[in-house]
Design a protein around this motif. Sequence first.
Motif, PDB file in Angstrom:
ATOM      1  N   VAL A  33      43.888  44.267  36.480  1.00  0.00           N
ATOM      2  CA  VAL A  33      43.218  42.879  37.047  1.00  0.00           C
ATOM      3  C   VAL A  33      41.890  42.719  36.461  1.00  0.00           C
ATOM      4  CG1 VAL A  33      43.009  41.509  39.102  1.00  0.00           C
ATOM      5  CG2 VAL A  33      44.746  43.320  38.891  1.00  0.00           C
ATOM      6  N   VAL A  53      38.520  39.965  36.581  1.00  0.00           N
ATOM      7  CA  VAL A  53      38.261  38.583  37.459  1.00  0.00           C
ATOM      8  C   VAL A  53      36.916  38.104  36.677  1.00  0.00           C
ATOM      9  CG1 VAL A  53      37.255  37.767  39.617  1.00  0.00           C
ATOM     10  CG2 VAL A  53      38.831  39.614  39.544  1.00  0.00           C
ATOM     11  N   VAL A  56      41.211  35.112  38.390  1.00  0.00           N
ATOM     12  CA  VAL A  56      42.053  36.458  38.590  1.00  0.00           C
ATOM     13  C   VAL A  56      43.141  36.381  37.604  1.00  0.00           C
ATOM     14  CG1 VAL A  56      42.747  37.868  40.080  1.00  0.00           C
ATOM     15  CG2 VAL A  56      41.204  36.398  40.973  1.00  0.00           C
ATOM     16  N   PRO A 101      46.065  39.076  36.407  1.00  0.00           N
ATOM     17  CA  PRO A 101      46.490  40.112  36.691  1.00  0.00           C
ATOM     18  C   PRO A 101      47.428  40.405  35.393  1.00  0.00           C
ATOM     19  CG  PRO A 101      46.990  38.891  38.649  1.00  0.00           C
ATOM     20  CD  PRO A 101      46.483  37.946  37.554  1.00  0.00           C
ATOM     21  N   ASN A 147      49.875  36.586  34.753  1.00  0.00           N
ATOM     22  CA  ASN A 147      49.883  35.406  35.684  1.00  0.00           C
ATOM     23  C   ASN A 147      48.480  35.297  35.910  1.00  0.00           C
ATOM     24  OD1 ASN A 147      50.232  37.490  38.081  1.00  0.00           O
ATOM     25  ND2 ASN A 147      52.088  37.730  36.789  1.00  0.00           N
ATOM     26  N   GLY A 148      48.420  34.649  37.385  1.00  0.00           N
ATOM     27  CA  GLY A 148      47.061  34.775  38.017  1.00  0.00           C
ATOM     28  C   GLY A 148      46.709  33.283  38.273  1.00  0.00           C
ATOM     29  N   LEU A 149      45.520  32.950  38.596  1.00  0.00           N
ATOM     30  CA  LEU A 149      45.235  31.523  39.268  1.00  0.00           C
ATOM     31  C   LEU A 149      43.592  31.497  38.877  1.00  0.00           C
ATOM     32  CD1 LEU A 149      44.984  31.845  43.306  1.00  0.00           C
ATOM     33  CD2 LEU A 149      44.639  33.732  41.561  1.00  0.00           C
ATOM     34  N   ILE A 167      40.416  29.738  40.926  1.00  0.00           N
ATOM     35  CA  ILE A 167      39.664  28.818  42.108  1.00  0.00           C
ATOM     36  C   ILE A 167      38.468  27.907  41.736  1.00  0.00           C
ATOM     37  CG2 ILE A 167      39.160  29.182  44.581  1.00  0.00           C
ATOM     38  CD1 ILE A 167      40.168  32.171  43.950  1.00  0.00           C
ATOM     39  N   LEU A 216      47.218  27.347  40.374  1.00  0.00           N
ATOM     40  CA  LEU A 216      48.199  28.263  40.583  1.00  0.00           C
ATOM     41  C   LEU A 216      48.813  28.295  39.053  1.00  0.00           C
ATOM     42  CD1 LEU A 216      49.771  27.842  44.106  1.00  0.00           C
ATOM     43  CD2 LEU A 216      48.027  29.744  43.474  1.00  0.00           C
ATOM     44  N   ASN A 272      49.220  30.231  36.784  1.00  0.00           N
ATOM     45  CA  ASN A 272      49.946  31.706  35.990  1.00  0.00           C
ATOM     46  C   ASN A 272      49.369  31.737  34.488  1.00  0.00           C
ATOM     47  OD1 ASN A 272      51.809  32.047  38.188  1.00  0.00           O
ATOM     48  ND2 ASN A 272      53.040  30.329  37.546  1.00  0.00           N
ATOM     49  N   VAL A 312      50.714  36.274  42.923  1.00  0.00           N
ATOM     50  CA  VAL A 312      49.935  35.768  43.796  1.00  0.00           C
ATOM     51  C   VAL A 312      51.068  35.615  45.144  1.00  0.00           C
ATOM     52  CG1 VAL A 312      48.633  33.864  45.072  1.00  0.00           C
ATOM     53  CG2 VAL A 312      48.405  34.381  42.266  1.00  0.00           C
ATOM     54  N   ALA A 318      55.317  28.099  42.547  1.00  0.00           N
ATOM     55  CA  ALA A 318      54.488  27.941  41.613  1.00  0.00           C
ATOM     56  C   ALA A 318      54.890  28.890  40.462  1.00  0.00           C
ATOM     57  CB  ALA A 318      53.018  28.057  41.757  1.00  0.00           C
TER      58      ALA A 318
END
Lengths: 329, 329
Positions: free
Chosen positions: A56, A58, A73, A75, A89-91, A93, A107, A109, B102, B329
């Motif tokens: 992961v 960040v 983030v 992963p 994938n991931g997101l 913010i 979201l 990915n 997620v 998502a």
Amino acid sequence: MAHDIRIVTETELRRAITLDLETVKVIEQAFAALSDGGVVMPPVMSMDLAAVHGEVDVKTAYIPGFDGFAIKVSPGFFDNPKLGLPSLNGLMILFSAKTGLVEAVFLDNGYLTDLRTAAAGAVAAQHLAPKVVQTAGIIGTGVQARLQARAARLVRPYDRLLIWGRDADRARTCAADLADLECDIHVVDTPENLVKASQLVITTTPAKTPVIEAKWLHPELHITAMGSDQAGKNEIDPQALVRADLYVADRAAQVEQLGELRSAIEAGIWTKGAPAELGDVIQGRARGRKNDAEITICDLTGTGVQDTAIATHVMARLAGRDVGTVITA
Amino acid sequence: MAHDIRIVTETELRRAITLDLETVKVIEQAFAALSDGGVVMPPVMSMDLAAVHGEVDVKTAYIPGFDGFAIKVSPGFFDNPKLGLPSLNGLMILFSAKTGLVEAVFLDNGYLTDLRTAAAGAVAAQHLAPKVVQTAGIIGTGVQARLQARAARLVRPYDRLLIWGRDADRARTCAADLADLECDIHVVDTPENLVKASQLVITTTPAKTPVIEAKWLHPELHITAMGSDQAGKNEIDPQALVRADLYVADRAAQVEQLGELRSAIEAGIWTKGAPAELGDVIQGRARGRKNDAEITICDLTGTGVQDTAIATHVMARLAGRDVGTVITA
């Protein structure tokens, strides 16, 4: 003190934003800001989850003058394909740069990462490739191979595209997926032939041993190496970095650790000190290509400023539009 | 590969989970896991945004055997009160520990952090305070003052609660807010009187110079210092750490940098080496309180395992319940 937070899915994001010159411009501004100073960009937070064959990362960056800052983030779980799931994938913010309040959760990915990475390739080509590129070459056959081919064409409208991958079938699928570019597309049999025939080459592989040899370099060539983003990866013969007239990093401190420069330093052949950064070239603080004949290389490892820039850009694009789900929290 | 993600707001979380013995147990398990090894907990990612009087911290931890891992983002923007907004907010993201996907976004504005921090206070009291606590003392008058008083009572049902804060009005408000505890609550005039009369003291301040002096320490006393979480903070006279029979850290490597131990090391008076960790005490790998007469101190700086534990716990509590907004998502 409740406020609105917009949640946007990958599907909604794909409809709202694509790879275009505006996106390239936004990423160019991010690199320019990095050169200006005042950017706060902590080192990547990395968590290696060997027990589950995962990792992961960040990333984040604060850019003065931008309305928001993103925390991304990412992963990567490499047993996922066995479960029919993608590895990555991931997101992202997005936070207000004024209050720290969460403004949006994308979201995506990894979609926005794909975009901002491709856009960085276009920025590198715009500032470093020969003015006229007749033939472009893409090494690799994944998502970035496709996106980098499209990104390059936005800034260097080549007539001919060459593709090489270790798996010829995948290279042919990649070529077919790019048919809408309406140019002459060929799958070539060796990376050597690809490099020798191109003025612009983009490497998009996870290679751990070089796929480009120094002796293939020729005048009127720019290479963007975007595959390496971890210690251990290496796409270009370290000698090529030394031999090039100019080697430019997205972030000097990062390419020494995660990029092509790491191998050249480890081999003890890099004696030119810290490389110039792409933002410095954009701002005219470091020299770019002097003439068409030069050989230039740009090393892209991926930076938090790109994430903050793309996330802020998406938010601006969505302003006033009914996209996503708004949650009051 | 679309999947469901549950978005849960602070209001929904406050309804779903409160400070109780089950939450304390979950946080105890997190510390125990930290002692067992196999936990992956990178250093806190910190971004200091001096230009906007803000800071952002990112914490995470992977705990073997837990279904998920959390990534927590905690922004603090200290000009927010001028805008009528709280300084602290943030969110937690829960990822599957198997696939990295997620699973949930908890838009908690710091509520889950408040809970897991209070629960850690209860764990410390449970394992280190004298068996019978007649009088507990709380130093500070903020959210944690209230929560730590409640948390302590879950494990040490004291009859009398003393409260001291620099601002007597705020101390009285704090006392009034705790009236439902139905015990004898007093606001005291000095921290000295509070410490001398208590068997369990919890400090919950952002103090940069000690509020507790070493000479006030007495037999049958346990102190939990939970305020310090950054270099520069210091709630307890460094001499007190040396004088105590036992000093325990939530995370040894962290208290040296961010906790009470930092000041003792800087003063050159700490010669006992790395302190025992709370998880080691829980697991019986390090000694706890030997008898009622001892003086013990526990230093809590906050750890990513607590975030992963509380987020996983919340997700389990919500399973099968129609709470929050589900987004595909």
